[in-house]
Design a protein around this motif. Structure first.
Motif, PDB file in Angstrom:
ATOM      1  N   LYS A 147      37.067  39.076  33.249  1.00 26.92           N
ATOM      2  CA  LYS A 147      36.533  39.682  31.591  1.00 26.92           C
ATOM      3  C   LYS A 147      36.740  38.522  30.717  1.00 26.92           C
ATOM      4  CE  LYS A 147      37.876  44.767  31.589  1.00 26.92           C
ATOM      5  NZ  LYS A 147      39.167  45.164  31.037  1.00 26.92           N
ATOM      6  N   ASP A 148      36.634  37.458  31.685  1.00 19.69           N
ATOM      7  CA  ASP A 148      37.028  36.235  30.765  1.00 19.69           C
ATOM      8  C   ASP A 148      36.287  35.414  31.243  1.00 19.69           C
ATOM      9  OD1 ASP A 148      38.374  33.913  29.737  1.00 19.69           O
ATOM     10  OD2 ASP A 148      39.461  33.307  31.081  1.00 19.69           O
ATOM     11  N   TYR A 149      34.862  35.608  30.825  1.00 19.68           N
ATOM     12  CA  TYR A 149      33.873  34.866  31.414  1.00 19.68           C
ATOM     13  C   TYR A 149      33.963  33.684  31.052  1.00 19.68           C
ATOM     14  CZ  TYR A 149      30.361  38.254  32.242  1.00 19.68           C
ATOM     15  OH  TYR A 149      29.933  40.114  32.674  1.00 19.68           O
ATOM     16  N   SER A 150      34.357  32.792  29.478  1.00 19.69           N
ATOM     17  CA  SER A 150      34.304  31.784  28.829  1.00 19.69           C
ATOM     18  C   SER A 150      35.709  30.593  29.021  1.00 19.69           C
ATOM     19  CB  SER A 150      33.972  31.511  27.056  1.00 19.69           C
ATOM     20  OG  SER A 150      35.405  32.038  26.691  1.00 19.69           O
ATOM     21  N   GLY A 151      36.573  31.960  29.801  1.00 18.49           N
ATOM     22  CA  GLY A 151      37.295  31.190  29.822  1.00 18.49           C
ATOM     23  C   GLY A 151      38.763  30.635  28.964  1.00 18.49           C
ATOM     24  N   ALA A 152      38.072  31.198  27.720  1.00 15.48           N
ATOM     25  CA  ALA A 152      38.925  31.006  26.543  1.00 15.48           C
ATOM     26  C   ALA A 152      40.637  31.199  26.893  1.00 15.48           C
ATOM     27  CB  ALA A 152      38.519  31.493  25.390  1.00 15.48           C
ATOM     28  N   GLN A 153      40.256  32.461  27.700  1.00 21.43           N
ATOM     29  CA  GLN A 153      41.726  33.245  28.001  1.00 21.43           C
ATOM     30  C   GLN A 153      42.655  32.178  28.712  1.00 21.43           C
ATOM     31  OE1 GLN A 153      41.239  37.452  28.550  1.00 21.43           O
ATOM     32  NE2 GLN A 153      39.416  37.056  27.424  1.00 21.43           N
ATOM     33  N   GLU A 154      41.786  31.605  29.574  1.00 23.60           N
ATOM     34  CA  GLU A 154      42.876  30.142  30.606  1.00 23.60           C
ATOM     35  C   GLU A 154      43.650  31.784  31.404  1.00 23.60           C
ATOM     36  OE1 GLU A 154      45.172  27.677  28.158  1.00 23.60           O
ATOM     37  OE2 GLU A 154      43.314  26.220  28.246  1.00 23.60           O
ATOM     38  N   SER A 155      43.164  32.659  32.040  1.00 27.00           N
ATOM     39  CA  SER A 155      43.086  32.963  32.883  1.00 27.00           C
ATOM     40  C   SER A 155      43.516  32.757  34.559  1.00 27.00           C
ATOM     41  CB  SER A 155      42.405  34.589  33.150  1.00 27.00           C
ATOM     42  OG  SER A 155      40.959  34.443  33.217  1.00 27.00           O
ATOM     43  N   TYR A 156      42.900  31.943  34.534  1.00 26.12           N
ATOM     44  CA  TYR A 156      42.646  30.914  35.998  1.00 26.12           C
ATOM     45  C   TYR A 156      44.339  30.714  35.946  1.00 26.12           C
ATOM     46  CZ  TYR A 156      42.762  26.572  32.993  1.00 26.12           C
ATOM     47  OH  TYR A 156      42.716  25.995  32.298  1.00 26.12           O
ATOM     48  N   LYS A 157      45.017  30.677  34.803  1.00 29.50           N
ATOM     49  CA  LYS A 157      46.682  29.927  35.069  1.00 29.50           C
ATOM     50  C   LYS A 157      47.342  30.864  36.206  1.00 29.50           C
ATOM     51  CE  LYS A 157      47.170  27.384  31.030  1.00 29.50           C
ATOM     52  NZ  LYS A 157      48.412  26.874  29.935  1.00 29.50           N
ATOM     53  N   ASP A 158      47.172  32.036  35.777  1.00 28.13           N
ATOM     54  CA  ASP A 158      47.668  32.796  36.986  1.00 28.13           C
ATOM     55  C   ASP A 158      48.143  32.654  38.094  1.00 28.13           C
ATOM     56  OD1 ASP A 158      45.943  34.168  37.179  1.00 28.13           O
ATOM     57  OD2 ASP A 158      46.683  36.123  36.711  1.00 28.13           O
ATOM     58  N   ILE A 159      47.316  32.525  39.322  1.00 28.82           N
ATOM     59  CA  ILE A 159      46.302  31.712  39.816  1.00 28.82           C
ATOM     60  C   ILE A 159      46.490  30.271  40.259  1.00 28.82           C
ATOM     61  CG2 ILE A 159      44.430  31.106  42.047  1.00 28.82           C
ATOM     62  CD1 ILE A 159      43.580  33.388  41.639  1.00 28.82           C
ATOM     63  N   ILE A 160      46.347  29.487  39.589  1.00 28.60           N
ATOM     64  CA  ILE A 160      46.704  27.888  39.617  1.00 28.60           C
ATOM     65  C   ILE A 160      48.391  28.002  39.707  1.00 28.60           C
ATOM     66  CG2 ILE A 160      46.907  25.485  38.690  1.00 28.60           C
ATOM     67  CD1 ILE A 160      44.053  26.492  39.610  1.00 28.60           C
ATOM     68  N   GLU A 161      48.850  28.768  39.133  1.00 26.45           N
ATOM     69  CA  GLU A 161      50.623  27.946  38.968  1.00 26.45           C
ATOM     70  C   GLU A 161      51.407  28.674  39.640  1.00 26.45           C
ATOM     71  OE1 GLU A 161      51.155  29.135  34.815  1.00 26.45           O
ATOM     72  OE2 GLU A 161      50.007  26.753  33.371  1.00 26.45           O
ATOM     73  N   SER A 162      50.794  30.427  40.545  1.00 30.05           N
ATOM     74  CA  SER A 162      51.594  30.229  41.494  1.00 30.05           C
ATOM     75  C   SER A 162      51.988  30.079  42.569  1.00 30.05           C
ATOM     76  CB  SER A 162      50.965  32.164  42.181  1.00 30.05           C
ATOM     77  OG  SER A 162      51.384  32.874  42.767  1.00 30.05           O
ATOM     78  N   GLU A 163      53.483  30.216  43.342  1.00 28.17           N
ATOM     79  CA  GLU A 163      54.176  30.106  44.388  1.00 28.17           C
ATOM     80  C   GLU A 163      53.167  31.024  45.545  1.00 28.17           C
ATOM     81  OE1 GLU A 163      58.090  29.659  43.966  1.00 28.17           O
ATOM     82  OE2 GLU A 163      58.033  28.565  42.479  1.00 28.17           O
ATOM     83  N   SER A 164      52.844  31.867  45.488  1.00 26.81           N
ATOM     84  CA  SER A 164      52.728  33.220  46.580  1.00 26.81           C
ATOM     85  C   SER A 164      51.173  33.044  46.059  1.00 26.81           C
ATOM     86  CB  SER A 164      53.517  33.198  47.356  1.00 26.81           C
ATOM     87  OG  SER A 164      53.869  34.407  46.060  1.00 26.81           O
ATOM     88  N   ILE A 165      50.113  33.788  46.911  1.00 21.04           N
ATOM     89  CA  ILE A 165      48.645  34.366  46.460  1.00 21.04           C
ATOM     90  C   ILE A 165      48.957  35.609  46.791  1.00 21.04           C
ATOM     91  CG2 ILE A 165      46.686  34.755  46.801  1.00 21.04           C
ATOM     92  CD1 ILE A 165      47.218  32.093  45.083  1.00 21.04           C
ATOM     93  N   THR A 166      48.933  36.607  45.774  1.00 19.20           N
ATOM     94  CA  THR A 166      49.765  38.753  46.042  1.00 19.20           C
ATOM     95  C   THR A 166      48.129  39.054  46.079  1.00 19.20           C
ATOM     96  OG1 THR A 166      48.888  39.411  43.405  1.00 19.20           O
ATOM     97  CG2 THR A 166      51.362  38.518  43.610  1.00 19.20           C
ATOM     98  N   LYS A 167      48.493  40.091  45.948  1.00 20.69           N
ATOM     99  CA  LYS A 167      47.140  41.154  46.709  1.00 20.69           C
ATOM    100  C   LYS A 167      45.835  40.920  45.354  1.00 20.69           C
ATOM    101  CE  LYS A 167      46.101  44.446  49.042  1.00 20.69           C
ATOM    102  NZ  LYS A 167      46.698  46.199  49.204  1.00 20.69           N
ATOM    103  N   LYS A 168      46.650  41.529  44.487  1.00 15.95           N
ATOM    104  CA  LYS A 168      45.670  41.242  43.073  1.00 15.95           C
ATOM    105  C   LYS A 168      45.273  40.298  43.109  1.00 15.95           C
ATOM    106  CE  LYS A 168      46.192  42.109  38.758  1.00 15.95           C
ATOM    107  NZ  LYS A 168      47.335  42.556  37.287  1.00 15.95           N
ATOM    108  N   LEU A 169      45.707  38.597  42.980  1.00 18.20           N
ATOM    109  CA  LEU A 169      45.153  37.557  42.759  1.00 18.20           C
ATOM    110  C   LEU A 169      43.886  37.405  43.995  1.00 18.20           C
ATOM    111  CD1 LEU A 169      48.046  34.875  41.977  1.00 18.20           C
ATOM    112  CD2 LEU A 169      46.500  36.698  39.886  1.00 18.20           C
ATOM    113  N   CYS A 170      44.400  37.630  44.662  1.00 20.23           N
ATOM    114  CA  CYS A 170      43.460  37.413  46.403  1.00 20.23           C
ATOM    115  C   CYS A 170      41.703  38.565  45.878  1.00 20.23           C
ATOM    116  CB  CYS A 170      44.095  37.902  47.424  1.00 20.23           C
ATOM    117  SG  CYS A 170      42.771  37.280  48.831  1.00 20.23           S
ATOM    118  N   ALA A 171      42.333  39.637  45.208  1.00 18.38           N
ATOM    119  CA  ALA A 171      41.071  40.172  45.118  1.00 18.38           C
ATOM    120  C   ALA A 171      40.361  39.299  44.013  1.00 18.38           C
ATOM    121  CB  ALA A 171      41.859  41.507  44.519  1.00 18.38           C
ATOM    122  N   ARG A 172      40.857  38.737  43.406  1.00 17.08           N
ATOM    123  CA  ARG A 172      40.221  38.169  42.068  1.00 17.08           C
ATOM    124  C   ARG A 172      39.099  36.975  42.689  1.00 17.08           C
ATOM    125  NH1 ARG A 172      43.206  35.297  37.349  1.00 17.08           N
ATOM    126  NH2 ARG A 172      44.189  37.307  37.172  1.00 17.08           N
TER     127      ARG A 172
END
Length: 380
Positions: free
Chosen positions: A274-299
């Motif tokens: 849902k973050d087409y523009s990147g305005a929400q900076e939804s990438y941060k939970d992946i970039i800042e995560s120490e480990s990748i969860t199933k949810k982030l992997c699915a994304r």
């Protein structure tokens, strides 16, 4: 199946029929050594079936490095109580129960207690399958364990419990091809002995070894620990080295993983649907995560999949499809979840799966092995 009373002078038809219907767990070893002459012994035998079934279910998870401490401790307490209160006297039966107790003690890191249980069980029936298994488990050195299993198999080549144990030991030596062959041999013997339940319980172990064999033989993973938890660096690096999904970006990254991560961030591979523009900076939970969860992997997978097979407008296709509905098709993912599209997308396109058929378990960490198994499906 041979008669349980072949060593006895009398035949108790009713009792034999009852015991036969119980399935006679591990009958190949116990049936030849026990003359069951009372209903009490028949009850004890069925109890062994229960404890053995419970043990192998824990052991299968133990082989897969799953957390079994609580279950093992609970079963051990239950088994101790049973042995004390039932007053089992038949040496062969007591040897089996004591060996199972020792195996559970070894699993729960009580080595000295396990050694004492082994001595007791071996004095009662040293040739019992589980007494032999316990002796192997108590050996510390991996190579000596393997030699020990082979020495047993040289005398009894159709001992499926020991065949299975050797297969599990060879996983640690990365000899997956031989391990698979031994598991299949054990399964055939279990089937002959009417012990298909072993095959059912240990089938996840076989699937695990098959995945290891397939990944090691078909992917560039020699320097990777397949059991470790997936990180952002590993997620991107393995996608780049084991698939063609990121080939268009490799030249921009100059082969450096951190550069490639930055390129993918700018291309919104880490953003939710849902973050087409990147305005929400939804990438941060992946970039800042120490480990990748199933949810982030699915994304990440959903972004890879859409960019390979569709258009960016398809990123939110499931939100559009379900916008007038009130219930999510996935038990633990709501319709409002920012990764609803990604999770439903990877499930419907058979990249990832629902472990219990209902829930996704979004917060579970992903192992490198599972990641490699899943990411290859995107290219198929």
């Amino acid at each position: 199946m041979k008669s349980l009373v072949q060593k006895g002078s009398k035949v108790f038809l009713t009792l034999v029929s009852v015991v036969f219907l119980l399935g006679l767990f591990s009958c190949a070893t116990l049936q030849q050594d026990i003359f069951i002459s009372s209903e009490d012994n028949a009850y004890i035998y069925s109890s062994i079936e229960y404890y053995e079934t419970s043990f192998i279910e824990i052991d299968s998870k133990y082989t897969l490095s799953q957390d079994i401490q609580s279950d093992a401790k609970s079963l051990l307490d239950e088994l101790n109580t049973y042995i004390t209160n039932s007053h089992v006297a038949e040496p062969v039966l007591l040897a089996r129960l004591t060996a199972l107790k020792g195996l559970l003690q070894e699993m729960t890191k009580n080595k000295s207690a396990a050694e004492n249980s082994y001595k007791q069980a071996a004095s009662l029936q040293g040739s019992d399958r589980y007494v032999l298994l316990l002796s192997i488990r108590l050996e510390k050195d991996l190579d000596k364990k393997i030699t020990q299993t082979q020495n047993i198999l040289n005398k009894d080549s159709e001992n499926p419990v020991i065949l299975l144990e050797k297969a599990k030991l060879l996983i640690k030596k990365n000899d997956y091809k031989t391990s698979l062959a031994l598991i299949d041999d054990a399964f055939m013997i279990f089937t002959k002995e009417n012990l298909e339940i072993y095959n059912d319980v240990y089938r996840p172990v076989r699937s695990y070894v098959w995945d290891l064999y397939t990944i090691r033989n078909n992917q560039n993973t020699d320097a990777v620990n397949l059991s470790e938890t997936l990180t952002l660096n590993t997620m991107v690096e393995l996608a780049a080295t084991n698939t063609k999904l990121l080939d268009n970006y490799k030249s921009k990254a100059k082969t450096k993983t951190q550069d490639l991560i930055e390129v993918l961030r700018k291309e919104k591979y880490f953003n939710n649907a849902k973050d087409y523009s990147g305005a929400q900076e939804s990438y941060k939970d992946i970039i800042e995560s120490e480990s990748i969860t199933k949810k982030l992997c699915a994304r990440f997978f959903w972004n890879l999949y859409i960019r390979k097979y569709g258009s960016l407008e398809m990123l939110t296709k499931y939100s559009e499809r379900y916008k007038n509905r009130t219930k999510s098709p996935i038990g633990d993912i709501s319709l409002e979840d920012s990764d609803f599209d990604a999770i439903l997308g990877v499930i419907e396109n058979e990249i990832m799966e629902l472990p219990d058929g209902k829930n996704f378990l979004p917060d579970e960490n992903v192992s490198v092995m599972d990641y490699l198994k899943w990411v290859k499906k995107i290219e198929k």
